[in-house]
Motif scaffolding. Structure first.
Motif, mmCIF file in Angstrom:
data_model
loop_
_atom_site.group_PDB
_atom_site.id
_atom_site.type_symbol
_atom_site.label_atom_id
_atom_site.label_comp_id
_atom_site.label_asym_id
_atom_site.label_seq_id
_atom_site.Cartn_x
_atom_site.Cartn_y
_atom_site.Cartn_z
ATOM 1 N N GLY A 114 0.759 -1.176 0.081
ATOM 2 C CA GLY A 114 0.090 0.103 -0.040
ATOM 3 C C GLY A 114 0.893 1.371 -0.011
ATOM 4 N N ALA A 115 0.154 2.491 -0.304
ATOM 5 C CA ALA A 115 1.013 3.724 -0.288
ATOM 6 C C ALA A 115 1.358 3.868 1.135
ATOM 7 C CB ALA A 115 0.003 4.635 -0.899
ATOM 8 N N GLU A 116 0.719 3.598 2.246
ATOM 9 C CA GLU A 116 1.080 3.928 3.248
ATOM 10 C C GLU A 116 2.361 3.337 3.761
ATOM 11 O OE1 GLU A 116 -0.720 2.855 7.801
ATOM 12 O OE2 GLU A 116 -2.305 3.453 6.372
ATOM 13 N N SER A 117 2.705 2.150 3.481
ATOM 14 C CA SER A 117 4.128 1.464 3.845
ATOM 15 C C SER A 117 4.917 2.271 2.999
ATOM 16 C CB SER A 117 4.148 0.296 3.874
ATOM 17 O OG SER A 117 3.953 -0.199 2.396
ATOM 18 N N GLU A 118 4.817 2.458 1.881
ATOM 19 C CA GLU A 118 5.886 3.353 1.101
ATOM 20 C C GLU A 118 6.183 4.600 1.332
ATOM 21 O OE1 GLU A 118 5.181 3.144 -3.271
ATOM 22 O OE2 GLU A 118 4.762 0.962 -3.264
ATOM 23 N N THR A 119 4.858 5.399 1.877
ATOM 24 C CA THR A 119 5.121 6.758 2.263
ATOM 25 C C THR A 119 6.016 6.694 3.722
ATOM 26 O OG1 THR A 119 3.102 7.380 1.485
ATOM 27 C CG2 THR A 119 3.717 8.738 3.279
ATOM 28 N N ALA A 120 5.940 5.801 4.659
ATOM 29 C CA ALA A 120 6.356 5.762 5.896
ATOM 30 C C ALA A 120 7.997 5.335 5.792
ATOM 31 C CB ALA A 120 5.776 4.556 6.851
ATOM 32 N N LEU A 121 8.149 4.514 4.803
ATOM 33 C CA LEU A 121 9.598 4.253 4.371
ATOM 34 C C LEU A 121 10.298 5.537 3.870
ATOM 35 C CD1 LEU A 121 12.049 2.473 4.301
ATOM 36 C CD2 LEU A 121 11.159 1.521 2.105
ATOM 37 N N ASP A 122 9.478 6.013 2.793
ATOM 38 C CA ASP A 122 10.207 7.380 2.099
ATOM 39 C C ASP A 122 10.326 8.384 3.055
ATOM 40 O OD1 ASP A 122 9.995 6.035 -0.385
ATOM 41 O OD2 ASP A 122 8.239 6.966 -0.876
ATOM 42 N N ALA A 123 9.320 8.594 4.036
ATOM 43 C CA ALA A 123 9.402 9.600 5.005
ATOM 44 C C ALA A 123 10.646 9.472 6.069
ATOM 45 C CB ALA A 123 8.130 9.953 5.727
ATOM 46 N N ALA A 124 10.869 8.198 6.557
ATOM 47 C CA ALA A 124 12.121 7.874 7.350
ATOM 48 C C ALA A 124 13.363 7.978 6.765
ATOM 49 C CB ALA A 124 11.876 6.160 7.935
ATOM 50 N N LEU A 125 13.293 7.464 5.271
ATOM 51 C CA LEU A 125 14.622 7.607 4.640
ATOM 52 C C LEU A 125 15.086 9.250 4.537
ATOM 53 C CD1 LEU A 125 14.119 4.757 1.718
ATOM 54 C CD2 LEU A 125 16.119 5.112 3.482
ATOM 55 N N GLU A 126 13.856 9.735 4.200
ATOM 56 C CA GLU A 126 14.301 11.324 4.039
ATOM 57 C C GLU A 126 14.836 11.847 5.184
ATOM 58 O OE1 GLU A 126 11.989 15.484 2.731
ATOM 59 O OE2 GLU A 126 10.981 13.811 2.327
ATOM 60 N N ARG A 127 14.320 11.690 6.478
ATOM 61 C CA ARG A 127 14.754 12.118 7.679
ATOM 62 C C ARG A 127 16.381 11.631 7.866
ATOM 63 N NH1 ARG A 127 9.977 10.419 9.481
ATOM 64 N NH2 ARG A 127 10.915 8.602 10.756
ATOM 65 N N THR A 165 18.358 10.794 5.437
ATOM 66 C CA THR A 165 19.265 11.449 4.498
ATOM 67 C C THR A 165 19.565 12.793 4.521
ATOM 68 O OG1 THR A 165 17.573 11.216 2.635
ATOM 69 C CG2 THR A 165 19.043 9.250 2.778
ATOM 70 N N ASP A 166 18.501 13.502 5.215
ATOM 71 C CA ASP A 166 18.688 14.911 5.480
ATOM 72 C C ASP A 166 19.757 15.324 6.582
ATOM 73 O OD1 ASP A 166 16.933 15.486 3.147
ATOM 74 O OD2 ASP A 166 15.233 16.075 4.726
ATOM 75 N N ARG A 167 20.139 14.133 7.170
ATOM 76 C CA ARG A 167 21.171 14.289 8.391
ATOM 77 C C ARG A 167 22.403 14.626 7.749
ATOM 78 N NH1 ARG A 167 19.602 13.947 13.436
ATOM 79 N NH2 ARG A 167 17.462 13.081 14.009
ATOM 80 N N ASP A 168 23.220 15.606 8.414
ATOM 81 C CA ASP A 168 24.544 15.501 8.037
ATOM 82 C C ASP A 168 25.509 14.629 8.756
ATOM 83 O OD1 ASP A 168 24.507 17.411 5.901
ATOM 84 O OD2 ASP A 168 24.353 19.140 7.477
ATOM 85 N N LEU A 169 26.259 13.877 8.465
ATOM 86 C CA LEU A 169 27.214 13.173 9.308
ATOM 87 C C LEU A 169 28.229 14.213 9.887
ATOM 88 C CD1 LEU A 169 27.874 10.275 6.896
ATOM 89 C CD2 LEU A 169 26.293 10.284 8.594
ATOM 90 N N LEU A 170 28.586 13.880 11.103
ATOM 91 C CA LEU A 170 29.596 14.423 11.876
ATOM 92 C C LEU A 170 31.090 14.161 11.384
ATOM 93 C CD1 LEU A 170 27.927 14.365 15.393
ATOM 94 C CD2 LEU A 170 27.730 16.153 13.416
ATOM 95 N N TRP A 171 31.923 15.139 11.482
ATOM 96 C CA TRP A 171 33.133 14.884 11.018
ATOM 97 C C TRP A 171 34.057 14.437 12.338
ATOM 98 C CZ3 TRP A 171 37.944 17.186 11.892
ATOM 99 C CH2 TRP A 171 39.007 16.839 11.115
ATOM 100 N N TYR A 172 34.983 13.438 12.130
ATOM 101 C CA TYR A 172 35.823 12.980 13.351
ATOM 102 C C TYR A 172 37.353 12.945 12.722
ATOM 103 C CZ TYR A 172 31.869 12.268 16.308
ATOM 104 O OH TYR A 172 30.868 12.628 16.987
ATOM 105 N N ASP A 173 38.261 13.536 13.347
ATOM 106 C CA ASP A 173 39.738 13.574 12.811
ATOM 107 C C ASP A 173 40.041 11.934 13.186
ATOM 108 O OD1 ASP A 173 42.112 14.702 11.981
ATOM 109 O OD2 ASP A 173 42.787 14.138 14.031
ATOM 110 N N TRP A 174 41.048 11.497 12.610
ATOM 111 C CA TRP A 174 41.663 10.108 12.786
ATOM 112 C C TRP A 174 41.901 10.079 14.587
ATOM 113 C CZ3 TRP A 174 46.181 9.433 15.490
ATOM 114 C CH2 TRP A 174 47.063 10.625 15.229
#
Length: 185
Positions: A152-165, A167-176
């Protein structure tokens, strides 16, 4: 060649630390880099932009690694290292018609590269763990729905919304030198 290795946090446990470097062994696996295909596909992008895209693609693959390992911490990880050009090559297809086609930045580490100095590590902040858990739960629900032919569109929408949240996050940078202090969910 600088490569961006998709990983999980527990892989950082194998890093050895000295006063001058954090070293790690890179086993054969798919990784990302600024490749000729990536450059050709984005001719107006500068070098820094291409590196950013390759790292983002590695972060996507890190999410896939987490999905395949239920015990892995829910934080995407990208380990940046430099390896000899001879250690990498194009992605070899598995012959499986269901396999996704490689993205332009994807290459393979062909053989184990021992004792590589880590340039830096990019990791999700702790708060991303909830969003990653939502992605995994929504993907499971979608998979269950597909198995019962009730997609159903509901499960696709939930997955798409979660993926967007996620992938919208920036990864934090750590020096070695900061690897030991990376917060873990």
């Amino acid at each position: 060649m600088r490569i961006y290795v998709p990983a999980t946090l527990d892989e950082l446990d194998a890093v050895t630390h000295t006063s001058r470097a954090a070293r790690w062994t890179v086993a054969p696996r798919r990784v990302h880099a600024v490749t000729k295909d990536l450059e050709a596909g984005l001719p107006d992008e500068d070098g820094e932009g291409l590196e950013y895209i390759a790292a983002l693609n590695a972060a996507d693959d890190s999410l896939a690694l987490i999905a395949g390992r239920p015990d892995a911490a829910h934080q995407r990880v990208v380990i940046t290292v430099e390896v000899p050009d001879t250690a990498v090559g194009p992605v070899q297809g598995s012959g499986d018609p269901d396999d996704d086609e490689a993205v332009a930045s994807e290459i393979e580490v062909l053989s184990t590269v021992e004792n590589v100095a880590i340039v830096c590590v990019h990791v999700d902040e702790l708060e991303a763990a909830a969003d990653i858990a939502d992605v995994l739960a929504a993907a499971d629900e979608e998979s269950d729905a597909e198995a019962t032919a009730d997609v159903g569109a509901e499960s696709e929408t939930a997955l798409d919304a979660a993926l967007e949240r996620v992938t919208d996050r920036d990864l934090l940078w750590y020096d070695w030198s900061e690897i030991k202090n990376i917060p873990r969910a």
